[in-house]
Scaffold this motif. Structure first.
Motif, mmCIF file in Angstrom:
data_model
loop_
_atom_site.group_PDB
_atom_site.id
_atom_site.type_symbol
_atom_site.label_atom_id
_atom_site.label_comp_id
_atom_site.label_asym_id
_atom_site.label_seq_id
_atom_site.Cartn_x
_atom_site.Cartn_y
_atom_site.Cartn_z
ATOM 1 N N ASP A 1 6.127 4.885 -0.594
ATOM 2 C CA ASP A 1 7.219 5.314 0.281
ATOM 3 C C ASP A 1 7.283 4.875 1.393
ATOM 4 O O ASP A 1 6.364 4.896 2.437
ATOM 5 C CB ASP A 1 7.068 7.070 0.248
ATOM 6 C CG ASP A 1 8.226 7.558 1.251
ATOM 7 O OD1 ASP A 1 8.996 6.660 1.615
ATOM 8 O OD2 ASP A 1 8.250 8.741 1.304
ATOM 9 N N SER B 1 7.125 7.140 4.653
ATOM 10 C CA SER B 1 5.901 7.978 4.675
ATOM 11 C C SER B 1 5.356 7.890 6.069
ATOM 12 O O SER B 1 5.324 7.077 6.609
ATOM 13 C CB SER B 1 4.922 8.023 3.521
ATOM 14 O OG SER B 1 4.138 6.526 4.050
ATOM 15 N N ASP C 1 0.696 -1.377 0.157
ATOM 16 C CA ASP C 1 -0.060 0.020 0.112
ATOM 17 C C ASP C 1 0.820 1.278 -0.077
ATOM 18 O O ASP C 1 0.157 2.360 -0.048
ATOM 19 C CB ASP C 1 -0.631 0.235 1.379
ATOM 20 C CG ASP C 1 -2.029 -0.914 1.044
ATOM 21 O OD1 ASP C 1 -2.140 -1.646 0.189
ATOM 22 O OD2 ASP C 1 -2.521 -1.216 2.410
ATOM 23 N N TYR C 2 1.994 1.128 0.077
ATOM 24 C CA TYR C 2 3.061 2.283 0.351
ATOM 25 C C TYR C 2 4.059 2.517 -0.629
ATOM 26 O O TYR C 2 4.974 1.560 -0.578
ATOM 27 C CB TYR C 2 3.481 2.308 1.720
ATOM 28 C CG TYR C 2 2.437 2.071 2.827
ATOM 29 C CD1 TYR C 2 1.631 3.065 3.319
ATOM 30 C CD2 TYR C 2 2.457 1.016 3.440
ATOM 31 C CE1 TYR C 2 0.677 2.944 4.376
ATOM 32 C CE2 TYR C 2 1.309 0.591 4.439
ATOM 33 C CZ TYR C 2 0.508 1.709 4.644
ATOM 34 O OH TYR C 2 -0.389 1.449 5.820
ATOM 35 N N ASP D 1 2.160 7.657 6.913
ATOM 36 C CA ASP D 1 1.193 6.662 6.765
ATOM 37 C C ASP D 1 1.941 4.991 6.958
ATOM 38 O O ASP D 1 1.289 4.289 7.917
ATOM 39 C CB ASP D 1 0.422 6.697 5.621
ATOM 40 C CG ASP D 1 -0.633 7.647 5.371
ATOM 41 O OD1 ASP D 1 -0.859 8.274 6.495
ATOM 42 O OD2 ASP D 1 -0.883 8.132 4.452
ATOM 43 N N ALA D 2 2.871 4.864 6.156
ATOM 44 C CA ALA D 2 3.917 3.391 6.598
ATOM 45 C C ALA D 2 4.273 3.540 8.067
ATOM 46 O O ALA D 2 4.012 2.439 8.697
ATOM 47 C CB ALA D 2 4.760 3.419 5.364
#
Length: 779
Positions: free
Chosen positions: A624, A627, A621-622, A629-630
């Motif tokens: 980066d 990031s 889903d990432y 969110d990750a």
């Protein structure tokens, strides 16, 4: 006439009268405890701590030395005079002011508990005057045992929700702070009488620069740096961070979060916040706690560089106190060395281990400094590195310091805040409004996610599995590159593989690990920075020690599979200044290559963090992996929902249950047991001193020829390498390690007898017992 201390003068003309000593200690302890609203408590502790010296047994001891317990009498008097929590807390402090804080009940054979002390028969001390026995007015009044106002407010909140565990912790924490105030007061008074030269050399608090003066000097320094800095995107973001820190300093004390990507100028920006905030709100000092010793040396050096032009080198050494195990005390002034005993300095730079283990210690020497934390700004650098299995006691202590002892705590992190209270993380940190209502931690930078995007200079690529041979080939193909792995054996083997790949072109290949003593590592860091600046070949294979805060700037970094928080730290060593350019001359991103090595990470927290990173990667889903969110998803899996491996974020033998209440709310604190259980670094290694360089050779030679003293051993710490027990036994058996002065108090320290086992590149080789360099003549 009753005396506290004697001299060789049998006329007793210069002996210390006991009433004078009790009054002096009471005055000092009251002053120290006044910082947290407990002056009357400190006065009582000081007035009663040596009541047992009014016995004939002790007075005879001053003439003919013998073993006389003079502390128990005062503890018994406190418990009898002030029933309930007040008397028991003072009893703990008074009974322990030489031996250390005890458990409520004996847990181990041969160990004396507070209960034992309170039942003990003591020499008759009835000669003590009534004035010495009396409780201070504030404690003898109808509001007997009145607690400091912030503590009383917290106790009321806890009682309202029937949280007896929190009440027990708060009372036990007050007991530890009173113990600190008493121990420091008694130590200073003993020194004043017995060692006037040392006493006179102690820092003069009245002469120390104020927080406002220090803030002004720092502001001028930062303004000069800004004027000289080139107009780059990175410098523009750093200016925004600094401006946010200066503005946030006006806000009320409490918990703050400074979430800034690595390279964003956190070191000086956080200090700017701390000094301005302290000046604005009347706080007394700034304590910066850092995960790794190597980073402390760098940070303290930066601080000294700020203040030395204004105050001079010698005085700056007293303003900026660098306190950690590898510090060379002979490089400090006497005043600075004395300040380290009780943190009597405006700026303290120390380790997380030193800070938190002191907060749970029962030992006099470790606790002397704790009362200095009241009314301080505490900056936790890389706060997310606190061990998950000790988060509950760590965060509980921080909350107590903020809520009751007037502290502000700044959580500095290169990733998103990990320690704030959440639904899935109920032990997390939060602020309290004036009415006691919970409020979130205050973020200093208004939009951390936007700042991350603006400062992004590195992209993270997942390379999947890489063997050492394939990895060595990739490292050899680059002129300047850093590779960080998870263990000392892997760093050593990868270094050897890369050296084989380079052949005759191995100049600039450098190994870093804790198998190199601290003095050796300092030389390596200096060489790395020089090579990077001069554009020379610089290929570094390192363990995690290079990650947190070490100011180096590589164009490319490889990182063995780890937690995403650690990966973000590694990324901070890549394109740090944003100087990389693409083929078109435009700014380019550096590359962090995350790979899975051909060996698993060490078991425990490292393995768990690596597994959680693989789960994040598997979602796809990432784009980066670094990031916000990750990283948030990583923390959800690793830290918050998993509850620190054991379901309660506390040690396998938990620390917080050591603090309980009796039915009358008197604390039943097992201080000694808590001390044993709270270990941020398990005692798994024995220090071996190595004769590295001319100074190391001279120090080891001194150790061989003379029984050690504490000053020599403190200096030798820069030449120590920790060896795990299994390897240490093999090295002793092979004769490579020699124990010296085994009959002294310092048994357990050892020196490297076989110098061939200390490699100029790799440091100590504990894996090669009995090995000698080819051609060495063995006699």
């Amino acid at each position: 006439m009753y005396f506290s201390r004697s001299t060789d003068d049998r006329t007793r003309s210069d002996w210390e009268p006991l009433p004078d000593h009790l009054a002096a200690v009471a005055g000092r302890a009251a002053g120290f405890a006044d910082a947290f609203g407990a002056a009357a408590w400190g006065e009582a502790a000081g007035r009663w701590h040596d009541l047992g010296k009014y016995s004939r047994d002790f007075q005879d001891h001053l003439v003919t030395p013998s073993q006389v317990d003079h502390a128990t009498a005062g503890a018994q008097h406190a418990a009898e005079t002030l029933p309930g929590p007040a008397g028991r807390l003072l009893a703990y402090a008074i009974a322990g002011h030489h031996a250390g804080l005890a458990d409520a009940q004996a847990k181990t054979a041969g160990r004396t508990s507070l209960t034992d002390r309170l039942k003990k028969s003591v020499p008759d001390w009835s000669a003590a005057p009534a004035a010495e026995r009396a409780a201070p007015t504030a404690l003898a009044a109808p509001q007997l045992g009145t607690f400091p106002p912030p503590l009383a407010a917290g106790l009321r909140r806890d009682a309202a929700v029937q949280d007896r565990d929190r009440v027990a912790f708060r009372l036990a924490f007050l007991g530890r702070m009173l113990f600190s105030a008493l121990c420091d007061a008694d130590s200073l008074e003993s020194e004043r009488f017995g060692d006037r030269v040392t006493s006179a050399a102690r820092p003069d608090a009245a002469a120390a620069p104020s927080m406002r003066e220090l803030a002004a000097v720092l502001d001028a320094h930062l303004d000069r740096l800004a004027a000289a800095a080139p107009a780059t995107p990175v410098n523009a973001r750093r200016a925004e961070v600094l401006a946010a820190c200066r503005e946030a300093a006006e806000r009320p004390p409490g918990f703050f979060s400074l979430s800034v990507p690595t390279g964003g100028g956190k070191t000086l920006a956080s200090l700017a916040f701390a000094l301005r905030h302290a000046a604005r709100h009347g706080l007394r000092r700034v304590v910066t706690a850092i995960p790794f010793t190597s980073v402390i040396e760098q940070t303290a050096g930066v601080y000294r560089g700020v203040f030395a032009p204004a105050f001079g080198e010698e005085r700056t050494g007293e303003i900026v106190l660098e306190h950690h195990s590898a510090r060379d005390p002979e490089g400090d002034s006497l005043t600075a060395r004395l300040a380290a005993e009780n943190w009597d300095a405006p700026l303290v730079v120390t380790t997380n281990v030193q800070l938190f283990e002191s907060l749970y210690s029962g030992r006099k020497a470790a606790c002397r400094k704790l009362h200095r934390l009241a009314g301080s700004v505490i900056v936790l650098d890389e706060a997310q590195t606190l061990p998950p299995d000790l988060l509950a006691p760590c965060l509980r202590a921080l909350s107590e310091l903020v809520e009751v002892y007037g502290c502000t705590v700044v959580l500095c992190t290169a990733t998103q805040p990990a320690l704030e209270k959440r639904d899935v993380f109920p032990i997390g940190l939060e602020n309290r409004a004036d009415d006691g209502a919970p409020e979130p931690v205050r973020e200093i930078v208004p939009a951390p996610a936007a700042l991350y995007e603006a400062m992004r200079r590195v992209r993270c690529e997942w390379a999947g599995p890489l063997s050492d041979a394939a990895l060595a080939a990739r490292l050899a193909a680059r002129r300047q590159v850093l590779c960080v792995v998870n263990s000392r054996p892997h760093a050593r083997e990868l270094f050897e593989a890369t050296r084989g790949e380079l052949g005759d072109d191995a100049d600039g290949l450098i190994h870093l690990s804790t198998n190199l003593c601290a003095a050796h590592r300092a030389e390596r860091f200096a060489e790395i920075r020089r090579r990077l600046t001069d554009g020379e070949p610089c290929r570094v294979v390192s363990t995690q020690l290079i990650e947190a805060g070490v100011d180096v700037d590589f164009p490319a970094v490889f990182r063995a599979l780890c937690g995403l928080d650690s990966a973000a730290q590694a990324a901070g060593r890549c394109n740090r200044e944003g100087r990389l350019l693409g083929l078109n001359g435009e700014p380019a991103e550096g590359v962090l290559t995350l790979f899975e090595p051909d060996r698993p990470p060490p078991p425990g927290l490292l393995a768990s963090a690596a597994h959680r990173t693989l789960e994040v990667i598997a979602t796809g889903d990432y784009s980066d992996l670094l990031s916000p969110d990750a990283v948030r998803r990583f923390f959800e899996l690793h830290l918050w929902a998993s509850k620190g491996q054991r379901g309660d974020w506390d040690a396998e033998e938990p620390v917080l249950p050591c603090f309980k209440l009796a039915n009358d709310l008197a604390p039943l604190a097992d201080y000694a047991t808590a001390d044993e259980r709270f270990r941020m670094i398990p005692d798994e290694a024995t220090p071996v001193f190595v004769a590295w360089g001319a100074e190391g050779e001279a120090l080891v030679d001194r150790l061989r020829r003379h029984p050690p003293d504490r000053a020599l051993l403190r200096t030798l710490r820069r030449y120590a390498v920790g060896v795990h027990d299994r390897n240490f036994a093999a090295l002793v058996q092979s004769g490579d390690v020699e124990r010296l002065h085994a009959a002294t108090d310092f048994e357990g320290f050892a020196v490297l007898a076989n110098q061939d086992l200390y490699d100029a590149d790799l440091g100590l080789r504990p894996d090669r017992p009995g090995w000698y360099e080819p051609g060495t003549l063995v006699v």
